[in-house]
Design an enzyme around this catalytic site. Sequence first.
Site, PDB file in Angstrom:
ATOM      1  N   SER A  50     -16.647  -5.763 -28.674  1.00 20.93           N
ATOM      2  CA  SER A  50     -15.468  -6.621 -28.877  1.00 20.93           C
ATOM      3  C   SER A  50     -15.941  -8.038 -29.201  1.00 20.93           C
ATOM      4  O   SER A  50     -17.132  -8.347 -29.098  1.00 20.93           O
ATOM      5  CB  SER A  50     -14.633  -6.646 -27.591  1.00 20.93           C
ATOM      6  OG  SER A  50     -15.387  -7.287 -26.568  1.00 20.93           O
ATOM      7  N   ASP A  83     -15.036  -3.979 -32.575  1.00 21.03           N
ATOM      8  CA  ASP A  83     -13.769  -3.541 -31.987  1.00 21.03           C
ATOM      9  C   ASP A  83     -12.773  -4.707 -32.006  1.00 21.03           C
ATOM     10  O   ASP A  83     -13.102  -5.813 -31.577  1.00 21.03           O
ATOM     11  CB  ASP A  83     -14.055  -3.105 -30.540  1.00 21.03           C
ATOM     12  CG  ASP A  83     -12.898  -2.395 -29.886  1.00 21.03           C
ATOM     13  OD1 ASP A  83     -12.088  -1.782 -30.607  1.00 21.03           O
ATOM     14  OD2 ASP A  83     -12.816  -2.427 -28.639  1.00 21.03           O
ATOM     15  N   HIS A 192      -4.508  -0.532 -23.236  1.00 18.93           N
ATOM     16  CA  HIS A 192      -5.862  -0.853 -22.773  1.00 18.93           C
ATOM     17  C   HIS A 192      -5.915  -1.056 -21.257  1.00 18.93           C
ATOM     18  O   HIS A 192      -4.914  -1.372 -20.645  1.00 18.93           O
ATOM     19  CB  HIS A 192      -6.358  -2.139 -23.439  1.00 18.93           C
ATOM     20  CG  HIS A 192      -6.649  -1.987 -24.894  1.00 18.93           C
ATOM     21  ND1 HIS A 192      -6.028  -2.741 -25.859  1.00 18.93           N
ATOM     22  CD2 HIS A 192      -7.504  -1.164 -25.557  1.00 18.93           C
ATOM     23  CE1 HIS A 192      -6.492  -2.397 -27.050  1.00 18.93           C
ATOM     24  NE2 HIS A 192      -7.381  -1.429 -26.890  1.00 18.93           N
ATOM     25  N   LYS A 196      -2.654   1.875 -16.796  1.00 14.05           N
ATOM     26  CA  LYS A 196      -1.875   2.383 -17.931  1.00 14.05           C
ATOM     27  C   LYS A 196      -0.572   3.016 -17.451  1.00 14.05           C
ATOM     28  O   LYS A 196       0.482   2.747 -17.983  1.00 14.05           O
ATOM     29  CB  LYS A 196      -2.694   3.432 -18.689  1.00 14.05           C
ATOM     30  CG  LYS A 196      -4.030   2.913 -19.228  1.00 14.05           C
ATOM     31  CD  LYS A 196      -4.728   4.010 -20.015  1.00 14.05           C
ATOM     32  CE  LYS A 196      -6.195   3.747 -20.265  1.00 14.05           C
ATOM     33  NZ  LYS A 196      -6.480   2.512 -21.001  1.00 14.05           N
ATOM     34  N   HIS A 223      -6.826   4.261 -29.443  1.00 16.53           N
ATOM     35  CA  HIS A 223      -7.329   3.236 -28.515  1.00 16.53           C
ATOM     36  C   HIS A 223      -6.803   3.537 -27.115  1.00 16.53           C
ATOM     37  O   HIS A 223      -5.938   4.381 -26.934  1.00 16.53           O
ATOM     38  CB  HIS A 223      -6.849   1.850 -28.965  1.00 16.53           C
ATOM     39  CG  HIS A 223      -7.630   1.312 -30.125  1.00 16.53           C
ATOM     40  ND1 HIS A 223      -8.439   0.221 -30.026  1.00 16.53           N
ATOM     41  CD2 HIS A 223      -7.736   1.739 -31.401  1.00 16.53           C
ATOM     42  CE1 HIS A 223      -9.009  -0.012 -31.192  1.00 16.53           C
ATOM     43  NE2 HIS A 223      -8.593   0.905 -32.064  1.00 16.53           N
ATOM     44  N   SER A 226      -9.230   5.654 -22.001  1.00 19.19           N
ATOM     45  CA  SER A 226      -9.898   5.919 -20.720  1.00 19.19           C
ATOM     46  C   SER A 226      -9.000   6.773 -19.834  1.00 19.19           C
ATOM     47  O   SER A 226      -7.774   6.640 -19.856  1.00 19.19           O
ATOM     48  CB  SER A 226     -10.251   4.599 -20.012  1.00 19.19           C
ATOM     49  OG  SER A 226     -11.449   4.088 -20.531  1.00 19.19           O
ATOM     50  N   ASN A 302     -11.406   5.728 -28.341  1.00 23.48           N
ATOM     51  CA  ASN A 302     -11.991   4.482 -27.811  1.00 23.48           C
ATOM     52  C   ASN A 302     -11.998   4.456 -26.284  1.00 23.48           C
ATOM     53  O   ASN A 302     -10.946   4.614 -25.648  1.00 23.48           O
ATOM     54  CB  ASN A 302     -11.163   3.288 -28.290  1.00 23.48           C
ATOM     55  CG  ASN A 302     -11.482   2.904 -29.705  1.00 23.48           C
ATOM     56  OD1 ASN A 302     -12.044   3.690 -30.465  1.00 23.48           O
ATOM     57  ND2 ASN A 302     -11.133   1.688 -30.075  1.00 23.48           N
ATOM     58  N   ARG A 308     -16.685   0.826 -17.384  1.00 23.22           N
ATOM     59  CA  ARG A 308     -16.687  -0.334 -16.485  1.00 23.22           C
ATOM     60  C   ARG A 308     -16.499   0.114 -15.039  1.00 23.22           C
ATOM     61  O   ARG A 308     -17.143  -0.391 -14.120  1.00 23.22           O
ATOM     62  CB  ARG A 308     -15.541  -1.283 -16.842  1.00 23.22           C
ATOM     63  CG  ARG A 308     -15.693  -1.934 -18.190  1.00 23.22           C
ATOM     64  CD  ARG A 308     -14.496  -2.823 -18.489  1.00 23.22           C
ATOM     65  NE  ARG A 308     -14.676  -3.491 -19.762  1.00 23.22           N
ATOM     66  CZ  ARG A 308     -13.979  -4.528 -20.182  1.00 23.22           C
ATOM     67  NH1 ARG A 308     -13.016  -5.003 -19.430  1.00 23.22           N
ATOM     68  NH2 ARG A 308     -14.214  -5.087 -21.337  1.00 23.22           N
TER      69      ARG A 308
HETATM   70  P1  13P Z   1      -9.652   1.679 -22.518  1.00 25.19           P
HETATM   71  O1  13P Z   1      -9.268   0.366 -21.901  1.00 25.19           O
HETATM   72  O2  13P Z   1      -8.648   2.743 -22.200  1.00 25.19           O
HETATM   73  O3  13P Z   1     -11.034   2.091 -22.162  1.00 25.19           O
HETATM   74  O4  13P Z   1      -9.601   1.484 -24.109  1.00 25.19           O
HETATM   75  C1  13P Z   1     -10.648   0.829 -24.771  1.00 25.19           C
HETATM   76  C2  13P Z   1     -10.310   0.526 -26.191  1.00 25.19           C
HETATM   77  O5  13P Z   1      -9.325   0.960 -26.754  1.00 25.19           O
HETATM   78  C3  13P Z   1     -11.260  -0.339 -26.905  1.00 25.19           C
HETATM   79  O6  13P Z   1     -10.818  -0.634 -28.204  1.00 25.19           O
HETATM   80  O1  G3H Z   2     -10.014  -3.024 -26.417  1.00 19.92           O
HETATM   81  C1  G3H Z   2     -10.580  -3.817 -25.672  1.00 19.92           C
HETATM   82  C2  G3H Z   2     -11.891  -3.487 -25.083  1.00 19.92           C
HETATM   83  O2  G3H Z   2     -11.719  -2.843 -23.849  1.00 19.92           O
HETATM   84  C3  G3H Z   2     -12.758  -4.707 -24.999  1.00 19.92           C
HETATM   85  O3  G3H Z   2     -12.416  -5.508 -23.938  1.00 19.92           O
HETATM   86  O4  G3H Z   2     -12.275  -7.821 -24.901  1.00 19.92           O
HETATM   87  O5  G3H Z   2     -12.708  -7.428 -22.451  1.00 19.92           O
HETATM   88  O6  G3H Z   2     -14.478  -6.953 -24.137  1.00 19.92           O
HETATM   89  P1  G3H Z   2     -12.996  -7.023 -23.871  1.00 19.92           P
HETATM   90 ZN    ZN Z   3      -8.719  -0.974 -28.372  1.00 19.15          ZN
END
Ligand code: 13P
Ligand code: G3H
Ligand code: ZN
Length: 374
Positions: A50, A83, A192, A196, A223, A226, A302, A308
Amino acid sequence: MPMTPMKQILDEAKAKGYGVGAYNVNNMEQIQAIMKAANQTHSPLIIQASRGALEYTNFCYLKHLMLAAVEDNPEVPVALHLDHGDTIETVKKAIEIGFTSVMIDGSLDYGHKTKSGSHAPRSFEDNIRVTREVVDYAHAYGVSVEGELGTLGGIEEDTVTDEANLTDPDQVEEFVKRTGVDALAIAIGTSHGAYKFKHEPKLALDLVNEIVKRVPKTALVMHGSSSVPKELTDAVNTCPAVELKMDKRVILFQGQEYNTSCEKDGVRLMADLLAKPNMPHTMGVPISQIQDAVKRGITKINVDTDGRLGVTATIRQVFARKPAEFDPRKYLGPARDSLAKIIAEKMVAFGTAGHIGDYKPKTLADMKAFYAVK
Ligand code: 13P
Ligand code: G3H
Ligand code: ZN
C-alpha cells in the site's frame, strides 16, 4: 527470474479456474513468510504494498527486499503490485522502483474529503479518465493495471446498507473497454480490516456471475478478503493472567507483585484493563464464500488483515510466556513462521497450490511488446 507481470499470473489462473492471493507486506519477515509459503505449496503469487507500506519502507527498502525475495526463490512467479494507488504520481514512483503491476483506485477521489472525513467517490467519467491515464502510462512499461468500480465499506453486519457502493454490472463493460484495465476490483459486500461483520455474511456473489458475463476476459478482484478466524482473534486476545490481592493493595501481574496506592475499586479497574480481551467479537469472509466466489469468476483475492492478526497473536503469545524477552529474533521469528503457515493454508484453499511450473514467466519487455500491438 525477474518479477512477473501480474496480468500473466491472473490470466493463467483464470484459464484454469483457481484464485491467486495478493498478500500485503510492510517488512522483511512478512515477505520471507509469504515466499516460504509459496515455495512450500508451489504457488505463484502476488505481493502487494500500500502507499503506507511504501512510506514505511521508504520505497527503496521494499524494492531491495523484493529483489532479495526473487533471488532467494527463483522458481516462484511473483508479481509486485501497488495496492490502492491514489494518483498517477504514486503509480509512476512504483513503476520506477520495479513494480510489475499497479492499482489505480479511481472510484475514490483521494484529493478531496467529504464533510464526514471520508474520500469522496468519483463520478464514472472521472474514474474512467484517471484510470485511462494510468493504463496508458503503465502499459508503455509492460506493467499491468487494476482499476476499481464500486467502493468497499458501507456494509454493516450481514446486511448491505448502501447498495450504491456495490459495483453496477451495467457499467462494467464500458469501463473495461474505455480504460483498458487488465484486472477489475469489484465491490460485492466486503470491507477492509478486522471488523467486517458480526454474523456470517451474505456477500453479493450473484454479482460476480453478472459481471463475468459482461467482461469474460478481465480478471476480477475481491478486496477485503480476510477471514478473521476466531482462533486468530482469540490468540490476539491472549493476555497474561492477573491475580488480585486487593486486601494488600497489591496486583500480582506476570508473577510479579506491584504495590498500588489505589483504593479497592481502582485496583479492580486496573486489573480489568490488564485482563480485558482487546478485540471484540468479529467475523470476516469465510473461506467457503471465497471458494464460491472463485468458482463464479473471482481470480485475485486481497488479504492483509489475517496476516497482521497472525503476526500480532504470535508476538503477544511469546511475551505472555516470556515477558522479559528482548531479542527481536525470538518474537519476529515465530511470527514469521506463523504467518507462513496462515498463507500456505490460503494458497491451498484458493486453489493456487501446485501451479508454480505451469508456465514460463513473461517479462515486462514481453508485456510491453504485447501492449504495443494491442
Ligand atoms: P483485508 O483487510 O480483508 O485483509 O483486505 C485487504 C485488502 O483488500 C488490501 O487491498
Ligand atoms: O487495503 C488496505 C490494506 O489493508 C493496506 O492497509 O494502508 O494500512 O497499509 P494500509
Ligand atoms: Zn483493498
